[in-house]
Design an enzyme around this catalytic site. Structure first.
Site, PDB file in Angstrom:
ATOM      1  N   HIS A   1      33.673  37.453  40.510  1.00 22.56           N
ATOM      2  CA  HIS A   1      34.098  38.613  41.293  1.00 22.56           C
ATOM      3  C   HIS A   1      33.398  38.529  42.646  1.00 22.56           C
ATOM      4  O   HIS A   1      32.292  37.990  42.744  1.00 22.56           O
ATOM      5  CB  HIS A   1      33.644  39.865  40.528  1.00 22.56           C
ATOM      6  CG  HIS A   1      34.114  41.168  41.098  1.00 22.56           C
ATOM      7  ND1 HIS A   1      33.573  41.724  42.224  1.00 22.56           N
ATOM      8  CD2 HIS A   1      35.071  42.037  40.675  1.00 22.56           C
ATOM      9  CE1 HIS A   1      34.166  42.882  42.474  1.00 22.56           C
ATOM     10  NE2 HIS A   1      35.086  43.095  41.553  1.00 22.56           N
TER      11      HIS A   1
ATOM     12  N   ASP B   1      26.203  38.803  35.944  1.00 18.35           N
ATOM     13  CA  ASP B   1      27.043  39.947  36.286  1.00 18.35           C
ATOM     14  C   ASP B   1      27.644  40.468  34.980  1.00 18.35           C
ATOM     15  O   ASP B   1      28.546  39.864  34.414  1.00 18.35           O
ATOM     16  CB  ASP B   1      28.129  39.492  37.270  1.00 18.35           C
ATOM     17  CG  ASP B   1      29.143  40.596  37.568  1.00 18.35           C
ATOM     18  OD1 ASP B   1      29.027  41.702  36.993  1.00 18.35           O
ATOM     19  OD2 ASP B   1      30.058  40.344  38.373  1.00 18.35           O
TER      20      ASP B   1
ATOM     21  N   GLN C   1      31.666  43.573  33.306  1.00 21.46           N
ATOM     22  CA  GLN C   1      32.741  43.619  32.307  1.00 21.46           C
ATOM     23  C   GLN C   1      32.211  43.488  30.886  1.00 21.46           C
ATOM     24  O   GLN C   1      32.841  43.951  29.945  1.00 21.46           O
ATOM     25  CB  GLN C   1      33.765  42.502  32.568  1.00 21.46           C
ATOM     26  CG  GLN C   1      34.513  42.611  33.884  1.00 21.46           C
ATOM     27  CD  GLN C   1      35.366  43.862  33.989  1.00 21.46           C
ATOM     28  OE1 GLN C   1      35.843  44.399  32.982  1.00 21.46           O
ATOM     29  NE2 GLN C   1      35.567  44.353  35.196  1.00 21.46           N
TER      30      GLN C   1
ATOM     31  N   LYS D   1      32.272  51.782  34.398  1.00 16.36           N
ATOM     32  CA  LYS D   1      33.118  50.928  33.557  1.00 16.36           C
ATOM     33  C   LYS D   1      32.736  51.068  32.088  1.00 16.36           C
ATOM     34  O   LYS D   1      33.327  50.446  31.218  1.00 16.36           O
ATOM     35  CB  LYS D   1      32.995  49.461  33.986  1.00 16.36           C
ATOM     36  CG  LYS D   1      33.567  49.164  35.376  1.00 16.36           C
ATOM     37  CD  LYS D   1      33.633  47.673  35.600  1.00 16.36           C
ATOM     38  CE  LYS D   1      33.631  47.265  37.057  1.00 16.36           C
ATOM     39  NZ  LYS D   1      34.830  47.622  37.793  1.00 16.36           N
TER      40      LYS D   1
ATOM     41  N   CYS E   1      39.545  41.335  43.412  1.00 19.64           N
ATOM     42  CA  CYS E   1      38.290  40.932  44.060  1.00 19.64           C
ATOM     43  C   CYS E   1      37.823  39.571  43.564  1.00 19.64           C
ATOM     44  O   CYS E   1      36.624  39.358  43.331  1.00 19.64           O
ATOM     45  CB  CYS E   1      37.199  41.978  43.855  1.00 19.64           C
ATOM     46  SG  CYS E   1      37.617  43.591  44.519  1.00 19.64           S
TER      47      CYS E   1
END
Lengths: 164, 414
Positions: free
Chosen positions: B128, B204, B207, B230, B372
């Site tokens: 991303h 990261d 998600q 999220k 993104c």
């Protein structure tokens, strides 16, 4: 509630499936402008052949959604071969229909008071011909940027040529 | 074979007020959790309750509500830390604005004090922009050498050359789960290779943390970034977890109140982590909301969430193939243990924006665009996809409506 039929008019789908004036003109001599919609990744390349105050030829390349592609195709068909003054006027009327007031247009003669942009002038749709099919886009505000992508590139190209 | 779904979706759905609304006279079908999840009323109530009873600035007043607010805020920090298995929850959780800010914090604070011209940073082709642009900015500023782990034809990382790619690297920064392909990356394997090479591992987790049980130690991460919104929490707050000794050696990122021990007209002494990295009044109500979201997810059970979302994801992939055939392309790996609930779709040659527009008429919320991740989109050979992503409140009917909408796309665009 706006329905899909307001957006996807038959003329729009036709120009999407069979885009007019597709491609690029050799540059130079043609003037080449790129437009991006960073929101969705749509991109357009507008090639302009301007001489003696006339837009002698125009081609569009790039990729995008049905609205951005058909709007570009409809635009190219409407402005090709026209005197620059008429092209500018058409851009102004189209952008007014899209309710987009941009200082960058420069020749927006209708805006009287600088800080009261509220009421857009009524648009004489008859001036727009097939382009009037894009009227329904206004009901889908997120898609207005799709419809104006090639128009902004065209405006930028004409401005660059005028100041060259 | 029927696999038991450990989640009663009907019960879950009652917790989410937004799911009761209609869109274009149809019940909303929310398939955009990878972009932002919905919030259960428990989270909203916790934030309301905080504002109604305990609101004050933190770490400043001595009056009762100020102490109460501070305890709620610091309590949220500890809760979030325990949720991801942080060895030292009190000191290792930094609250930021979102995962993006957390990754910028690492690139700027750790990066600027530990990296020099020519140093190697390894990223992946599926990152991303949040885990790509901060490193590109740093590379532009100090001259880094960037390498990328490639992806294979199924949207998995190709690790055949892993050791060579990470050799000599100072940083390996990667997403635990792709926001475009749904691929769950083998972070522990990559982290092991990275650590052997002497690199710091930045993960990261935007998600992965909302959808998979997370333990920073088994993950092998040195830093982990994620966002509250999220994971059923509010917008405006994100988390950076960092190993205590790394955070302790890092300079502040933003300057201001709350991040200092002492200030004179000549200079300042920064506070200890995590407060060193939290300049200004922090997102207090949001921290309270995030803590409530962690309670909610823990109450449902992360293992149950994984099992439920895997069922729906498998159902979706199989139903899309069966009912739409070659008209529908799904990017990313086939159903399985490394397949998360993010489905990037193409339907015939219809543009993602047009797909999403037609789906909206069916009440279906999907995200069109490049998500993104423009370098990944170029690799996939598309400018945009329509992304349907699955959360704990989705069920088979949501997928059926998605397919009904996609069939109508075929009618409109013929």
């Amino acid at each position: 509630m706006p329905g899909l039929e307001d957006l996807y008019r038959e003329i729009i789908l036709d120009h999407y499936r069979s885009p007019r004036n597709r491609g690029e003109l050799p540059s130079p001599p043609a003037h080449r402008v790129e437009g991006f919609n960073p929101l969705c990744g749509d991109e357009v390349v507008v090639s302009l052949d301007v001489a003696d105050g006339q837009l002698r030829d125009i081609k569009l390349a790039g990729s995008g959604c049905s609205i951005s592609q058909s709007s570009g195709s409809l635009m190219s068909a409407a402005v090709k071969g026209k005197p620059i003054d008429e092209v500018r006027e058409l851009i102004r009327v189209f952008k007014t229909m899209m309710s987009v007031h941009e200082a960058s247009l420069g020749d927006d003669r209708t805006t009287g008071a600088e800080d009261s942009p509220a009421e857009p002038e009524p648009v004489d749709v008859s001036k727009l011909g097939e382009l009037a099919a894009l009227q329904g886009v206004v009901k889908f505000p997120v898609r207005i940027k799709c419809a104006t992508l090639s128009w902004n590139a065209l405006t930028q190209g004409l401005d660059e040529l005028a100041s060259a | 074979m029927t696999v038991h779904d450990p989640i009663d979706v009907e019960v879950i759905r009652k917790d989410f007020p937004l799911l009761t609304r209609t869109v274009h006279d149809r019940p909303i079908v929310y398939l955009d959790s990878a972009s932002s999840s919905l919030q259960p009323r428990q989270v909203l109530a916790a934030m309301d309750h905080y504002y109604e009873t305990t609101h004050a600035n933190v770490h400043r007043g001595v009056y009762a509500t100020a102490e109460g607010a501070t305890e709620l805020y610091e309590g949220a920090r500890r809760k979030v830390g325990r949720f991801i298995g942080a060895p030292d929850p009190k000191r290792e959780i930094v609250f930021t604005k979102n995962a993006t800010e957390a990754l910028n914090l690492v690139a700027n604070s750790w990066g600027r004090s530990n990296l020099a011209k020519g140093d190697v940073v390894v990223l992946t082709e599926m990152e991303h922009h949040a885990n790509l642009v901060p490193w590109l900015m740093l590379a532009e500023s100090i001259g880094l050498s960037l390498r990328y782990l490639p992806i294979d034809g199924q949207g998995r990382l190709d690790l055949s050359d892993l050791d060579r790619i990470v050799d000599g690297a100072k940083v390996v920064a990667l997403s635990a789960m792709s926001n475009v392909l749904g691929t769950i990356n083998p972070v522990p394997t990559i982290a092991e290779a990275a650590h052997r090479a002497g690199a710091v591992v930045v993960v990261d987790g935007a998600q992965s943390v909302p959808h998979l049980p997370t333990n920073v130690t088994t993950l092998g991460a040195d830093f982990l970034a994620f966002s509250a919104h999220k994971m059923e929490g509010p917008t405006g707050i994100g988390v950076l977890w960092g190993r205590a000794e790394l955070l302790a050696a890092m300079p502040p990122f933003l300057g201001g109140g709350g991040m200092i021990l002492d200030v004179s007209l000549e200079g300042f002494t920064p506070a200890e982590p995590p407060w060193r990295f939290e300049a200004g009044t922090p997102p207090i109500a949001e921290a309270v909301g995030l803590a409530a979201a962690v309670d909610y997810l823990t109450g449902v059970g992360m293992e149950h969430i994984v099992a439920h979302e895997r069922l729906i994801t498998t159902y979706a992939i199989e139903a899309l193939h069966e009912r739409l055939g070659p008209d529908c392309t799904i990017f990313g790996p086939p159903p399985g243990g490394d397949r998360g609930g993010v489905l990037s779709l193409a339907y015939r040659d219809v543009h993602a924006h047009d797909l999403a527009q037609v789906l909206d008429q069916f009440g279906v919320c999907v995200r069109p665009g490049h998500h993104c991740a423009k370098p990944l989109m170029r690799k996939l050979g598309v400018t945009a996809t329509a992304r349907a992503s699955i959360g704990l409140y989705n069920d088979e009917r949501d997928i059926d409506t998605l397919i009904e909408g996609l069939n109508h796309v075929g009618t409109v665009f013929g």
